[in-house]
Design a protein around this motif. Structure first.
Motif, PDB file in Angstrom:
ATOM      1  N   GLU A  41       0.840  -1.197   0.000  1.00 15.83           N
ATOM      2  CA  GLU A  41       0.000   0.000   0.000  1.00 15.83           C
ATOM      3  C   GLU A  41       0.872   1.243   0.000  1.00 15.83           C
ATOM      4  N   ARG A  42       0.470   2.198  -0.794  1.00 17.97           N
ATOM      5  CA  ARG A  42       1.187   3.465  -0.848  1.00 17.97           C
ATOM      6  C   ARG A  42       0.529   4.453   0.108  1.00 17.97           C
ATOM      7  N   PRO A  43       1.316   5.162   0.922  1.00 14.56           N
ATOM      8  CA  PRO A  43       0.705   6.147   1.833  1.00 14.56           C
ATOM      9  C   PRO A  43      -0.105   7.169   1.057  1.00 14.56           C
ATOM     10  N   ALA A  44      -1.241   7.528   1.619  1.00 10.96           N
ATOM     11  CA  ALA A  44      -2.135   8.478   0.950  1.00 10.96           C
ATOM     12  C   ALA A  44      -1.472   9.838   0.814  1.00 10.96           C
ATOM     13  N   ALA A  45      -1.666  10.457  -0.317  1.00 11.59           N
ATOM     14  CA  ALA A  45      -1.109  11.796  -0.530  1.00 11.59           C
ATOM     15  C   ALA A  45      -1.781  12.811   0.369  1.00 11.59           C
ATOM     16  N   ALA A  46      -0.997  13.850   0.727  1.00 13.02           N
ATOM     17  CA  ALA A  46      -1.525  14.851   1.655  1.00 13.02           C
ATOM     18  C   ALA A  46      -2.483  15.823   0.983  1.00 13.02           C
ATOM     19  N   ASP A  47      -2.499  15.861  -0.333  1.00 11.31           N
ATOM     20  CA  ASP A  47      -3.352  16.805  -1.059  1.00 11.31           C
ATOM     21  C   ASP A  47      -4.819  16.445  -0.859  1.00 11.31           C
ATOM     22  N   PRO A  48      -5.604  17.300  -0.184  1.00  5.06           N
ATOM     23  CA  PRO A  48      -7.023  16.970   0.032  1.00  5.06           C
ATOM     24  C   PRO A  48      -7.839  16.998  -1.247  1.00  5.06           C
ATOM     25  N   ARG A  73      -7.017  15.520  -3.983  1.00  5.14           N
ATOM     26  CA  ARG A  73      -6.786  14.286  -4.744  1.00  5.14           C
ATOM     27  C   ARG A  73      -7.893  13.287  -4.431  1.00  5.14           C
ATOM     28  N   PRO A  74      -8.658  12.835  -5.438  1.00  7.62           N
ATOM     29  CA  PRO A  74      -9.711  11.845  -5.181  1.00  7.62           C
ATOM     30  C   PRO A  74      -9.137  10.544  -4.637  1.00  7.62           C
ATOM     31  N   ILE A  75      -9.850   9.964  -3.694  1.00  3.89           N
ATOM     32  CA  ILE A  75      -9.421   8.709  -3.074  1.00  3.89           C
ATOM     33  C   ILE A  75     -10.251   7.541  -3.584  1.00  3.89           C
ATOM     34  N   TYR A  76     -11.545   7.743  -3.750  1.00  7.80           N
ATOM     35  CA  TYR A  76     -12.467   6.649  -4.058  1.00  7.80           C
ATOM     36  C   TYR A  76     -12.870   6.565  -5.528  1.00  7.80           C
ATOM     37  N   LEU A  77     -12.445   7.511  -6.344  1.00  6.20           N
ATOM     38  CA  LEU A  77     -12.857   7.517  -7.747  1.00  6.20           C
ATOM     39  C   LEU A  77     -11.946   6.612  -8.569  1.00  6.20           C
ATOM     40  N   ASP A  78     -12.022   5.328  -8.307  1.00 14.34           N
ATOM     41  CA  ASP A  78     -11.240   4.342  -9.035  1.00 14.34           C
ATOM     42  C   ASP A  78     -11.873   4.113 -10.404  1.00 14.34           C
ATOM     43  N   PRO A  79     -11.096   4.242 -11.496  1.00 15.70           N
ATOM     44  CA  PRO A  79     -11.672   3.989 -12.828  1.00 15.70           C
ATOM     45  C   PRO A  79     -12.292   2.613 -12.974  1.00 15.70           C
ATOM     46  N   GLY A  93     -12.843  23.069  -4.403  1.00 12.02           N
ATOM     47  CA  GLY A  93     -13.299  23.297  -5.774  1.00 12.02           C
ATOM     48  C   GLY A  93     -12.771  22.244  -6.738  1.00 12.02           C
ATOM     49  N   ARG A  94     -11.493  21.879  -6.604  1.00 15.86           N
ATOM     50  CA  ARG A  94     -10.917  20.883  -7.514  1.00 15.86           C
ATOM     51  C   ARG A  94     -11.533  19.507  -7.288  1.00 15.86           C
ATOM     52  N   LEU A  95     -11.770  19.158  -6.021  1.00 20.04           N
ATOM     53  CA  LEU A  95     -12.373  17.858  -5.736  1.00 20.04           C
ATOM     54  C   LEU A  95     -13.816  17.802  -6.248  1.00 20.04           C
ATOM     55  N   ALA A  96     -14.553  18.900  -6.080  1.00 23.69           N
ATOM     56  CA  ALA A  96     -15.924  18.952  -6.597  1.00 23.69           C
ATOM     57  C   ALA A  96     -15.942  18.799  -8.111  1.00 23.69           C
ATOM     58  N   GLN A  97     -15.002  19.438  -8.791  1.00 23.62           N
ATOM     59  CA  GLN A  97     -14.932  19.328 -10.247  1.00 23.62           C
ATOM     60  C   GLN A  97     -14.576  17.900 -10.668  1.00 23.62           C
ATOM     61  N   ALA A  98     -13.698  17.245  -9.905  1.00 26.57           N
ATOM     62  CA  ALA A  98     -13.323  15.860 -10.228  1.00 26.57           C
ATOM     63  C   ALA A  98     -14.521  14.924 -10.089  1.00 26.57           C
ATOM     64  N   ILE A  99     -15.345  15.150  -9.074  1.00 28.54           N
ATOM     65  CA  ILE A  99     -16.529  14.306  -8.881  1.00 28.54           C
ATOM     66  C   ILE A  99     -17.523  14.522 -10.022  1.00 28.54           C
ATOM     67  N   ARG A 100     -17.752  15.769 -10.393  1.00 24.60           N
ATOM     68  CA  ARG A 100     -18.689  16.047 -11.497  1.00 24.60           C
ATOM     69  C   ARG A 100     -18.186  15.445 -12.807  1.00 24.60           C
ATOM     70  N   ALA A 101     -16.879  15.551 -13.066  1.00 24.65           N
ATOM     71  CA  ALA A 101     -16.329  14.969 -14.292  1.00 24.65           C
ATOM     72  C   ALA A 101     -16.455  13.449 -14.277  1.00 24.65           C
ATOM     73  N   TRP A 102     -16.273  12.848 -13.111  1.00 27.19           N
ATOM     74  CA  TRP A 102     -16.415  11.389 -12.961  1.00 27.19           C
ATOM     75  C   TRP A 102     -17.839  10.954 -13.300  1.00 27.19           C
TER      76      TRP A 102
END
Length: 550
Positions: A309-316, A318-324, A376-385
């Motif tokens: 397992e890779r340690p989770a990145a500190a950037d909030p 960065r999506p965690i659960y949006l696995d392709p 804002g970036r996380l919200a945009q990532a969810i909408r794009a997903w």
């Protein structure tokens, strides 16, 4: 010209076979997707139960890849151990052989009946299970029709000297057959279609038995390559354990079976070639399951060592659960988006905490801009997903849930913008320009921010539970905050009449902060309470009284 027409007809029959397979899969997903996911989830505490569940779910969906995506959704964050997840994949690989066994018999006469029954069911209410099962029945009828057309198109090829010479050259090198079938499976995303095509070729004597068996091995290999190349998060080694483990057991099985093909073909080729191909396909997966199922514990330990397992990145942001891997299964995809949306609530809570701290300090806290940008970036990532999901595979309930997720994400994104760009500056302004600070007023504002934080947590819980009672309670908070603003406005007007300039300035800031808090609370109510109340018919279209009722 005749060759071009024959090639187009053959390609059309193969495309019809692929489309029928897709219709069966999407129809079953829409009808039983959530229930199949529940069945699979309950079976993941035991390798034998997981293996049997993998067979059943995959037999229904006709896609081992779709089953694997469900397992990936459960395994996210280490909730499910690798052993039952790998057991599900062994069962899924065996489950794909059941439809091949069924279609190895001459059941083409059922095609018109299935299409007719499916059409009648499909005309039912789009929200009903019968509608979705009708889609699956039409798909199965199209598969049978496509197989019948393939047999008719390939019958003249039996006497084609050029094709026979080409296949004889290919048959000399079984590894070439394996690679050809693997590429076809990867391109079509369906091992079932490739195996059925191989059965048709073998049944007409166009493909020798040994070469047909080699193509079956290639189809099994190609079905394991797809999830690894397209489905997993490549930056997370732990997320690749299940697809890598599934691919490796395919490779081991292929390496053992390939040298034995001449003897296997000689022993199994005495009967009908098409049936022999179907039996070999099932036997291969059955032997692999029997060999690997008892060894899954050390096998999983080896995969954990290879893919830590890779340690989770500190950037909030960065999506965690949006696995392709989850995007092809609606239930898993929407669940992943909902889990990611809850992280927005955590970021917004940090922003509200920063506003509360600012009320007791003479400068705004650092990092609030980074939090707002991350939100804002996380919200945009969810909408794009969500925008990338296959809408054809979504049921009416899935579309409703997707709209609710988009509403929740958008409203929280807007609430974060209000908190960072308006609320925080107003909170910091209390200590600027020599305004006298009313400690009682500051305590009142802190209490309101605490209440707003509680409403945020209630909105996040309501987003998951969709309880109408909790929705009413949250909606009532909007009235409470409006009454507080009206009371503060009256106090501010009284101070204006009194003529105390310094008190008026502090009172105006206090009123601005109240309006900011009220605006954020309105976003929270719109994010979680209104969608639930609208669904149960408890939301009025407007607060304005109709003219005839005035």
């Amino acid at each position: 010209m005749a060759f071009i027409i024959a090639a187009i007809s053959l390609a059309g029959a193969i495309a019809l076979l692929l489309w029928g397979t897709r219709m069966v899969q999407t129809g079953v997903q829409r009808a039983f997707g959530p229930r199949l996911r529940v069945v699979l989830g309950r079976a993941l505490d035991n390798r034998v139960k997981a293996f049997l569940a993998g067979i059943g779910v995959t037999a229904a969906l006709q896609s081992s890849t779709a089953t694997g995506f469900m397992v990936a959704g459960f395994a996210a964050g280490g909730v499910v151990a690798a052993v039952p997840a790998l057991a599900v994949m062994l069962g899924a690989n065996l489950g794909t052989t059941l439809i091949v066994q069924l279609l190895s018999f001459d059941v083409a006469f059922l095609s018109p009946l299935l299409v007719l029954a499916g059409f009648l069911m499909f005309r039912r209410d789009p929200a009903s299970v019968a509608h979705d099962l009708g889609r699956a029945a039409i798909g199965l009828g199209l598969m049978l029709l496509a197989l019948h057309q393939l047999m008719e198109l390939m019958a003249p090829l039996e006497t084609s000297p050029a094709l026979r010479q080409l296949l004889e050259l290919v048959s000399v090198v079984p590894l070439l057959d394996v690679l050809l079938a693997a590429v076809l499976t990867w391109a079509t995303h369906s091992s079932v279609a490739v195996v059925l095509l191989t059965m048709s070729l073998a049944g007409h004597g166009i493909l020798p038995t040994e070469a047909a068996f080699a193509m079956v091995l290639g189809a099994n290999l190609g079905s394991a390559v797809n999830p690894l190349l397209e489905g997993t998060r490549r930056d997370d080694p732990a997320a690749r354990r299940v697809p890598v483990g599934n691919l490796l057991n395919r490779v081991v099985g292929l390496a053992i079976a390939l040298p034995l093909l001449p003897w296997i073909a000689q022993w199994a080729g005495a009967g009908e070639p098409a049936r022999a191909v179907a039996l070999f396909h099932t036997g291969f997966n059955l032997v692999l399951a029997a060999a690997f199922l008892p060894l899954l514990t050390p096998y999983a330990a080896l995969l954990r060592r290879w893919l830590p397992e890779r340690p989770a990145a500190a950037d909030p942001a960065r999506p965690i659960y949006l696995d392709p891997a989850a995007q092809r299964v609606p239930g898993v995809a929407l669940g992943a988006a909902a889990r990611e949306a809850l992280r927005l609530a955590d970021i917004l809570e940090e922003l509200l905490g920063a506003a509360r701290d600012t009320l007791g300090a003479r400068r705004p806290p650092t990092g609030s801009k980074a939090l707002d940008e991350a939100l804002g970036r996380l919200a945009q990532a969810i909408r794009a997903w969500l925008a990338a999901l296959d809408t054809e595979a979504l049921s009416e309930a899935d579309h409703r849930r997707m709209r609710e997720i988009v509403t929740f994400v958008t409203q929280l994104d807007q609430a974060g913008s209000v908190a960072r760009r308006i609320l925080l500056p107003h909170a910091a302004a209390l200590w600027k320009d020599g305004h006298p600070v009313d400690e009682a007023g500051v305590d009142e504002l802190r209490a309101l921010l605490d209440r707003l934080t509680g409403n945020l947590r209630a909105a996040a819980s309501l987003f998951m539970t969709e309880d109408p009672r909790a929705a009413r309670m949250l909606a009532e908070e909007k009235t409470a905050f409006r009454q507080l603003e009206e009371a503060s406005t009256r106090t501010h007007l009284e101070r204006l009449r009194g003529g105390a300039a310094e008190a008026v300035g502090a009172s105006a800031l206090h009123l601005d902060l109240l309006r900011d808090i009220k605006q954020i609370n309105s976003h929270l109510v719109a994010a979680a309470a209104y969608p639930v109340l609208e669904r149960v018919g408890a939301l009025l279209p407007s607060r304005v009284v109709e003219p005839d009722r005035a």
